[in-house]
Design a protein around this motif. Structure first.
Motif, mmCIF file in Angstrom:
data_model
loop_
_atom_site.group_PDB
_atom_site.id
_atom_site.type_symbol
_atom_site.label_atom_id
_atom_site.label_comp_id
_atom_site.label_asym_id
_atom_site.label_seq_id
_atom_site.Cartn_x
_atom_site.Cartn_y
_atom_site.Cartn_z
ATOM 1 N N VAL A 228 104.920 -19.428 35.253
ATOM 2 C CA VAL A 228 103.697 -18.713 35.591
ATOM 3 C C VAL A 228 104.034 -17.260 35.872
ATOM 4 O O VAL A 228 105.110 -16.932 36.381
ATOM 5 C CB VAL A 228 102.989 -19.347 36.814
ATOM 6 C CG1 VAL A 228 102.470 -20.726 36.454
ATOM 7 C CG2 VAL A 228 103.910 -19.420 38.022
ATOM 8 N N ILE A 229 103.098 -16.399 35.497
ATOM 9 C CA ILE A 229 103.195 -14.968 35.773
ATOM 10 C C ILE A 229 102.134 -14.678 36.814
ATOM 11 O O ILE A 229 100.944 -14.581 36.492
ATOM 12 C CB ILE A 229 102.950 -14.122 34.506
ATOM 13 C CG1 ILE A 229 103.759 -14.642 33.321
ATOM 14 C CG2 ILE A 229 103.232 -12.652 34.787
ATOM 15 C CD1 ILE A 229 105.232 -14.410 33.418
ATOM 16 N N VAL A 230 102.519 -14.583 38.064
ATOM 17 C CA VAL A 230 101.530 -14.462 39.135
ATOM 18 C C VAL A 230 101.888 -13.279 40.035
ATOM 19 O O VAL A 230 102.983 -13.196 40.571
ATOM 20 C CB VAL A 230 101.408 -15.783 39.933
ATOM 21 C CG1 VAL A 230 102.725 -16.198 40.548
ATOM 22 C CG2 VAL A 230 100.306 -15.709 40.973
ATOM 23 N N GLY A 231 100.937 -12.341 40.149
ATOM 24 C CA GLY A 231 101.176 -11.131 40.926
ATOM 25 C C GLY A 231 100.048 -10.805 41.873
ATOM 26 O O GLY A 231 100.121 -11.035 43.079
ATOM 27 N N ARG A 232 98.948 -10.296 41.316
ATOM 28 C CA ARG A 232 97.847 -9.842 42.177
ATOM 29 C C ARG A 232 97.270 -10.969 43.027
ATOM 30 O O ARG A 232 96.795 -10.716 44.131
ATOM 31 C CB ARG A 232 96.745 -9.188 41.323
ATOM 32 C CG ARG A 232 97.115 -7.809 40.818
ATOM 33 C CD ARG A 232 96.093 -7.261 39.863
ATOM 34 N NE ARG A 232 96.169 -7.916 38.552
ATOM 35 C CZ ARG A 232 95.305 -7.702 37.564
ATOM 36 N NH1 ARG A 232 94.288 -6.873 37.750
ATOM 37 N NH2 ARG A 232 95.451 -8.311 36.405
ATOM 38 N N ASN A 233 97.312 -12.205 42.526
ATOM 39 C CA ASN A 233 96.835 -13.336 43.327
ATOM 40 C C ASN A 233 97.772 -13.671 44.480
ATOM 41 O O ASN A 233 97.481 -14.560 45.283
ATOM 42 C CB ASN A 233 96.626 -14.564 42.440
ATOM 43 C CG ASN A 233 95.196 -14.666 41.952
ATOM 44 O OD1 ASN A 233 94.268 -14.656 42.751
ATOM 45 N ND2 ASN A 233 95.013 -14.735 40.643
ATOM 46 N N ILE A 234 98.891 -12.967 44.550
ATOM 47 C CA ILE A 234 99.815 -13.089 45.681
ATOM 48 C C ILE A 234 99.804 -11.807 46.497
ATOM 49 O O ILE A 234 99.412 -11.790 47.658
ATOM 50 C CB ILE A 234 101.250 -13.405 45.204
ATOM 51 C CG1 ILE A 234 101.291 -14.707 44.401
ATOM 52 C CG2 ILE A 234 102.200 -13.458 46.401
ATOM 53 C CD1 ILE A 234 100.883 -15.933 45.170
ATOM 54 N N TRP A 235 100.253 -10.681 45.876
ATOM 55 C CA TRP A 235 100.497 -9.488 46.689
ATOM 56 C C TRP A 235 99.249 -8.655 47.002
ATOM 57 O O TRP A 235 99.325 -7.685 47.755
ATOM 58 C CB TRP A 235 101.608 -8.614 46.130
ATOM 59 C CG TRP A 235 101.624 -8.309 44.650
ATOM 60 C CD1 TRP A 235 102.432 -8.880 43.713
ATOM 61 C CD2 TRP A 235 100.849 -7.319 43.952
ATOM 62 N NE1 TRP A 235 102.192 -8.331 42.474
ATOM 63 C CE2 TRP A 235 101.232 -7.371 42.597
ATOM 64 C CE3 TRP A 235 99.869 -6.407 44.340
ATOM 65 C CZ2 TRP A 235 100.680 -6.542 41.619
ATOM 66 C CZ3 TRP A 235 99.305 -5.578 43.378
ATOM 67 C CH2 TRP A 235 99.718 -5.657 42.031
ATOM 68 N N GLN A 236 98.086 -9.050 46.485
ATOM 69 C CA GLN A 236 96.857 -8.391 46.934
ATOM 70 C C GLN A 236 96.137 -9.184 48.020
ATOM 71 O O GLN A 236 95.094 -8.758 48.512
ATOM 72 C CB GLN A 236 95.921 -8.132 45.745
ATOM 73 C CG GLN A 236 96.354 -6.924 44.918
ATOM 74 C CD GLN A 236 95.310 -6.469 43.929
ATOM 75 O OE1 GLN A 236 94.474 -7.239 43.483
ATOM 76 N NE2 GLN A 236 95.359 -5.190 43.574
ATOM 77 N N ARG A 237 96.687 -10.335 48.426
ATOM 78 C CA ARG A 237 96.161 -11.067 49.577
ATOM 79 C C ARG A 237 96.867 -10.560 50.837
ATOM 80 O O ARG A 237 97.864 -9.835 50.744
ATOM 81 C CB ARG A 237 96.400 -12.576 49.413
ATOM 82 C CG ARG A 237 95.724 -13.186 48.183
ATOM 83 C CD ARG A 237 95.830 -14.684 48.188
ATOM 84 N NE ARG A 237 95.373 -15.255 46.924
ATOM 85 C CZ ARG A 237 94.097 -15.534 46.644
ATOM 86 N NH1 ARG A 237 93.162 -15.281 47.549
ATOM 87 N NH2 ARG A 237 93.759 -16.059 45.472
ATOM 88 N N ASP A 238 96.342 -10.922 52.010
ATOM 89 C CA ASP A 238 97.074 -10.584 53.223
ATOM 90 C C ASP A 238 98.424 -11.299 53.180
ATOM 91 O O ASP A 238 98.577 -12.338 52.521
ATOM 92 C CB ASP A 238 96.297 -10.966 54.472
ATOM 93 C CG ASP A 238 96.144 -12.473 54.633
ATOM 94 O OD1 ASP A 238 97.061 -13.108 55.188
ATOM 95 O OD2 ASP A 238 95.112 -13.011 54.175
ATOM 96 N N ARG A 239 99.418 -10.734 53.877
ATOM 97 C CA ARG A 239 100.790 -11.192 53.721
ATOM 98 C C ARG A 239 100.948 -12.688 54.005
ATOM 99 O O ARG A 239 101.605 -13.406 53.232
ATOM 100 C CB ARG A 239 101.715 -10.387 54.654
ATOM 101 C CG ARG A 239 103.183 -10.802 54.586
ATOM 102 C CD ARG A 239 103.813 -10.392 53.273
ATOM 103 N NE ARG A 239 105.089 -11.029 53.063
ATOM 104 C CZ ARG A 239 106.011 -10.598 52.203
ATOM 105 N NH1 ARG A 239 105.775 -9.524 51.474
ATOM 106 N NH2 ARG A 239 107.146 -11.239 52.040
ATOM 107 N N LYS A 240 100.374 -13.164 55.069
ATOM 108 C CA LYS A 240 100.531 -14.568 55.444
ATOM 109 C C LYS A 240 99.953 -15.487 54.360
ATOM 110 O O LYS A 240 100.598 -16.462 53.947
ATOM 111 C CB LYS A 240 99.849 -14.841 56.780
ATOM 112 C CG LYS A 240 100.037 -16.275 57.301
ATOM 113 C CD LYS A 240 99.424 -16.419 58.687
ATOM 114 C CE LYS A 240 99.668 -17.817 59.266
ATOM 115 N NZ LYS A 240 98.947 -18.858 58.506
ATOM 116 N N THR A 241 98.756 -15.172 53.875
ATOM 117 C CA THR A 241 98.129 -15.993 52.837
ATOM 118 C C THR A 241 98.932 -15.925 51.543
ATOM 119 O O THR A 241 99.123 -16.944 50.861
ATOM 120 C CB THR A 241 96.687 -15.537 52.581
ATOM 121 O OG1 THR A 241 95.950 -15.598 53.806
ATOM 122 C CG2 THR A 241 96.008 -16.411 51.547
#
Length: 260
Positions: A228-241
């Motif tokens: 998987v290529i996953v970026g914005r769905n990780i690093w654009q959320r708050d850090r804990k989430t």
């Protein structure tokens, strides 16, 4: 280095890959969560990602970091596309560096967009461009990740079907890995089985609750994708989430094995 060596680094056999894209500045300019382009590597490298998708500038600025973390792979984006918001053939695509330069920089793979909402003339031009890049990649033994995409379009059924068709063109042009936006579990499975080329599924822009992202990854892996290529769905959320979401994705990717 051989093609097989670089492929196995990019897409390991003992798990599915998690490649975090941080190359958005080539199209989006300054983007939320990526204000400092070199920041995501140290920030997320310890969260069980297998590698990063990055720009030439990021590769140059982070050489010491990756030398100290050799288990992480680097996929170099070698092209750009503008204006991505125009849906009626107004965009333009070209390379920003060469395969030879990518090999000199020591990366594991190169990545190109394969946008299809362009004029007929530009479609022919981009196919020729991809063909030349594939030939260079074969000559230098470095895999090409090719991304069939209808740029800027909403995820309608029509767009999903069109991207599936373009994925088959990517196969015929000789792509070593095909990156495609999640088309659903059944389409992922069909593409994996029929094309017999490694698929990696893109997470796309930040959208929906984390549970939707995790469920899409689970379907992706059940469909036979290699990563998987996953970026914005990780690093654009708050850090804990973001950390919690990535941990759930990592758990899924470590539960699959591939017969290479």
């Amino acid at each position: 280095m051989s093609m097989e060596y670089r492929l196995r680094r990019t897409l390991p056999s003992d798990r599915a890959a998690i490649i975090m894209p941080v190359d958005h500045g080539l199209i989006f300019d300054r983007i939320e969560g990526l204000e400092t382009p070199s920041a995501p590597f140290a920030a997320w490298a310890g969260n069980d990602v297998t590698g990063f998708m990055m720009t030439p500038g990021q590769v140059k600025q982070t050489e010491k970091f990756f030398a100290a973390h050799p288990h992480l792979t680097r996929v170099l984006t070698i092209d750009t596309y503008n204006e991505f918001r125009e849906l009626d053939g107004g965009g333009s695509h070209d390379l920003i560096t060469t395969v030879e330069e990518a090999v000199r920089m020591g990366v594991d793979a190169v990545k190109m967009l394969f946008p299809w909402n362009m004029s007929r003339h530009e479609r022919v031009q981009i196919c020729a461009r991809v063909g030349r890049v594939v030939a260079s990649c074969d000559r230098w033994d470095i895999p090409l990740v090719l991304e069939p995409v209808i740029m800027g379009a909403p995820r309608t059924q029509e767009v999903i079907e069109e991207e599936e068709k373009v994925a088959r063109i990517a196969y015929d042009l000789g792509a070593h890995i095909i990156k495609i936006a999640f088309p659903g579990e059944e389409r992922t499975k069909r593409l994996s089985e029929e094309l017999k080329v490694p698929l990696v599924i893109a997470g796309g822009p930040l959208s929906g609750p984390p549970s939707e992202t995790v469920d899409a990854v689970a379907q992706t892996l059940r469909g036979g994708a290699r990563g998987v290529i996953v970026g914005r769905n990780i690093w654009q959320r708050d850090r804990k989430t973001g950390e919690e979401t990535l941990a759930e994705i990592a758990k899924l990717t470590r539960n699959v094995r591939f017969q290479d």
